[in-house]
Design an enzyme around this catalytic site. Structure first.
Site, PDB file in Angstrom:
ATOM      1  N   ARG A  13      42.559  28.729  27.962  1.00 31.36           N
ATOM      2  CA  ARG A  13      41.416  29.363  27.305  1.00 31.36           C
ATOM      3  C   ARG A  13      41.207  30.743  27.899  1.00 31.36           C
ATOM      4  O   ARG A  13      40.998  30.887  29.105  1.00 31.36           O
ATOM      5  CB  ARG A  13      40.159  28.513  27.509  1.00 31.36           C
ATOM      6  CG  ARG A  13      38.838  29.143  27.107  1.00 31.36           C
ATOM      7  CD  ARG A  13      37.718  28.312  27.721  1.00 31.36           C
ATOM      8  NE  ARG A  13      36.388  28.719  27.350  1.00 31.36           N
ATOM      9  CZ  ARG A  13      35.641  29.620  27.999  1.00 31.36           C
ATOM     10  NH1 ARG A  13      36.155  30.264  29.040  1.00 31.36           N
ATOM     11  NH2 ARG A  13      34.420  29.880  27.601  1.00 31.36           N
ATOM     12  N   ASP A  32      22.442  33.182  34.755  1.00 27.29           N
ATOM     13  CA  ASP A  32      23.224  34.309  35.276  1.00 27.29           C
ATOM     14  C   ASP A  32      22.462  35.249  36.206  1.00 27.29           C
ATOM     15  O   ASP A  32      23.084  36.079  36.869  1.00 27.29           O
ATOM     16  CB  ASP A  32      23.811  35.119  34.110  1.00 27.29           C
ATOM     17  CG  ASP A  32      24.986  34.410  33.465  1.00 27.29           C
ATOM     18  OD1 ASP A  32      25.538  33.485  34.093  1.00 27.29           O
ATOM     19  OD2 ASP A  32      25.354  34.763  32.327  1.00 27.29           O
TER      20      ASP A  32
END
Length: 719
Positions: free
Chosen positions: A632, A552
């Site tokens: 989801r 990230d």
């Protein structure tokens, strides 16, 4: 613990009456004190609990004193000439030592020593300072604030993860009349106080003061070590109490087993003195590290003689340490080759005795069976039998990894909310800086947030389905916190659902901050309510991922086994989190890999209220398995320590929410809408502390308000 103690109290008769010259067993006093506590007889409870602590300390002092006296009076000084058979000579001394100890303890205690053998559970309570937990409540009820604060602080030092006590300590700090001097550790260990002061002086380049405190610490540590070793000579601790009588060992086997148990206990004493109260792991190389610090400090103040002595002492532990050997050459040159440089006698004795004990233990492990977890990194390789060396190396590697895991755990703060469970930590996930929490949200909160995704999609703004940027086999929908609030302003979504999005993400931030970076502020970098929906007609033969493996805050280079922390990566991100809202879909799990992006190290399966959190760097490459069927939804979260990179959209969203909150109709609506704990308080707000600390199983639950009771969170699990 409280339920066990209450049962224990009821089983024991009230026998804590005192008689002149007799030390009442501490477990009986403890049981009577607990009875009084549960009967809310605070004066009686405080008196008996204090007496229990005094009795515990008195028993320890008596055992130490008697062992020291009998060591002198019935010493094993070799077999005198003409003493006859060796058995009579050896066991004659053993019997004399036993007689001396029994007579001495009988005099000191005023009763048979066997009356003072408490259960393991009660001994563990006193080791963990549990009586102080009860004592602080009793003192608080008696309005003896200074004693309540000292008792609370003493317990908290050894139990820094105790959530209720943490809240009570903060409460005491805010009370008028409480002085900083009241926060004293009544069980403070002298060598740790001196060691920490010495290290502080050392780091501040105040070497004269550092020398004084580090010498004090070393002396006190060696004294504490001797006390610990003396207390190892207790009764045989049988791990299998149900062993058949015919399986009991013979005379020599029994003697050998008990003696080796004592030797192993003595060896572990170095870990006990090297473990700061409240910590899990010991300070590595505690005794040698003193000598390392002292040699440098002495050198800085110009005392090369003592600096050389410290180096010689250190080399007893690590005789091939090159930097220290170079230092020794330097000191010999400065002092003159004719100057004798010898190690300290106390350190010579410590090393020689430890090596003798290790030799006996390894012999027993090799020939009689059993195991030995050597506490020292400096044990010479040649001392370990050949057939045990591989296992010793494995044990050392395992111990090193456990130490790293423990250090990571010790950095964590207590969780700021009750009811949350840690399902997996870094060790269970085969990595570092990873954790999974459950019960962060209730089922009803997940449903409310899922409703927000549906209403935002129907509004046709901010959550419009489009092809995923990562795969053509899924549709991607994303909603920021500001867009959610703006949709609420327009009447497209419920204000309360938009507010819940802010609260749920803030709750997650507080949990992650308290777990990974207690005391260091985490700011939102970006908050994104995201749904990924499988495109039914495009799933056949699918081989790609919902989100490819990445890190990230850096650009992952699998071939070069590197991750480049440079733009266009979000280099300022420090921690990441995903708060799941549902599990009624196929696939879509999170997985972690090695730097090669293909070796999977851990997987996390989504479910309502599950929060997975991890550091954003190269240590945590991760991806998302393909969503093969269904939708989801989760709140994706990124955090930074850099305030300049804080999420500005969130600031604006919170301002709009505050403006809405002052409107009368909003306030009335909120009063009708109860929080998840049934108290009218949002689940993302911590409970208000009430009263003193409670035993673990006696904690307060929030009081309920209103007639409709939502699902209540369970009391916080204890780990």
């Amino acid at each position: 613990m409280a339920s066990f103690l209450l049962s224990f109290c009821l089983l024991l008769p009230a026998t804590a009456a005192t008689s002149p010259g007799r030390l009442v067993p501490y477990d009986l006093l403890y049981a009577d004190g607990a009875r009084a506590y549960f009967a809310r007889d605070w004066g009686r409870a405080a008196e008996l609990l204090q007496r229990a602590l005094q009795s515990y300390a008195g028993l320890r002092a008596a055992r130490l004193d008697c062992r020291a006296r009998c060591l002198r009076e019935a010493a094993f000084l070799g077999v005198p000439a003409g003493a006859g058979p060796w058995e009579a000579a050896l066991f004659g001394r053993v019997l004399q030592r036993a007689d001396c100890l029994q007579h001495c303890l009988g005099q000191r205690l005023g009763t048979a020593p066997s009356a003072h053998r408490a259960s393991r559970a009660i001994r563990r309570d006193f080791e963990r300072r549990e009586p102080y937990n009860y004592l602080q409540v009793a003192f608080f009820q008696l309005k003896k604030l200074d004693q309540a604060v000292s008792a609370a602080h003493t317990f908290f030092v050894a139990n820094p993860q105790h959530l209720q006590m943490r809240e009570d300590i903060e409460k005491y700090r805010r009370m008028s009349g409480v002085k900083s001097d009241n926060f004293q550790d009544l069980e403070a260990t002298p060598h740790w106080e001196a060691y920490e002061a010495g290290v502080q002086h050392y780091n501040a380049d105040e070497y004269l003061q550092a020398v004084a405190r580090l010498e004090e610490s070393l002396s006190e540590a060696l004294s504490a070590l001797e006390e610990c070793r003396a207390l190892c000579e207790g009764p045989w601790e049988d791990e299998d109490e149900d062993e058949e009588e015919e399986m009991q060992p013979g005379l020599y086997e029994a003697i050998a087993a008990h003696y080796i148990q004592v030797l192993k206990c003595r060896q572990q004493c170095v870990l006990e003195i090297a473990t700061k109260p409240g910590r899990i792991s010991a300070t590595e190389d505690f005794i040698p590290s003193h000598l390392d610090l002292l040699q440098f400090a002495y050198d800085q103040v110009g005392n090369q003689t003592l600096a050389a002595e410290c180096v010689a002492s250190y080399l007893l532990f690590y005789p091939t340490d090159e930097p220290m050997l170079e230092k020794m050459k330097q000191y010999r040159t400065e002092l003159g080759e004719d100057t004798a440089v010898t190690a300290r006698e106390s350190i010579q004795h410590y090393v020689q005795r430890s090596l003798m004990e290790k030799k006996l233990i390894y012999y027993a492990v090799e020939h009689l069976g059993g195991t030995f977890n050597d506490p020292d990194l400096w044990t010479p390789d040649e001392l370990i039998p050949e057939n045990l060396k591989e296992k010793h190396r494995e044990d050392q590697e395992k111990q090193t990894q456990e130490t790293l895991d423990m250090e990571e755990r010790e950095k964590r703060g207590p969780l700021p909310f009750e009811g949350i469970a840690i399902t997996m930590d870094s060790r269970q996930m085969n990595g570092t800086q990873r954790v999974v929490f459950d019960r962060v949200l209730t089922e009803s909160e997940c449903k409310d947030l899922l409703r927000l995704t549906k209403e935002a999609g129907e509004a046709g703004d901010g959550f419009r389905a489009r092809r995923s940027p990562h795969t053509p086999h899924e549709r991607f929908e994303g909603l920021s916190v500001l867009k959610a609030v703006q949709l609420a302003q327009n009447g497209d979504v419920d204000w309360r659902d938009a507010r819940l999005l802010l609260q749920a993400s803030e709750k997650s931030r507080k949990i992650i901050e308290s777990y990974f970076t207690p005391g260091k502020k985490l700011h939102f970098s970006f908050t994104h309510l995201v749904c990924r929906t499988a495109v039914d007609e495009e799933q056949e033969g699918r081989l790609d991922l919902s989100h490819p493996v990445h890190a990230d805050n850096c650009l992952l280079d699998p071939e070069g086994q590197e991750c480049w922390r440079e733009p266009p990566a979000y280099v300022y991100r420090d921690y990441s989190g995903i708060l799941y809202l549902n599990d009624d879909f196929q696939g879509g799990g999170l997985f972690f890999t090695e730097m090669d992006t293909v070796t999977v190290t851990a997987e996390v399966h989504p479910k309502c209220g599950r929060l997975v959190a991890f550091s954003s760097g190269k240590e945590n490459p991760h991806g998302v398995w393909a969503v093969g069927r269904g939708r989801r939804c989760a709140i994706a979260l990124w955090f930074t320590h850099s305030q300049e990179h804080a999420e500005q959209e969130r600031v604006k969203a919170e301002e709009l929410m505050e403006q809405k909150a002052v409107e009368p109709d909003w306030t009335d609506g909120e009063e009708r809408r109860q929080g998840t704990d049934g108290s009218g308080r949002s689940s993302s707000e911590p409970a208000v502390p009430k009263g003193g600390a409670r035993p673990t199983s006696q904690r307060h639950k929030p009081s309920s308000v209103g007639t409709q009771q939502p699902k209540r969170l369970r009391a916080r699990d204890e780990f």
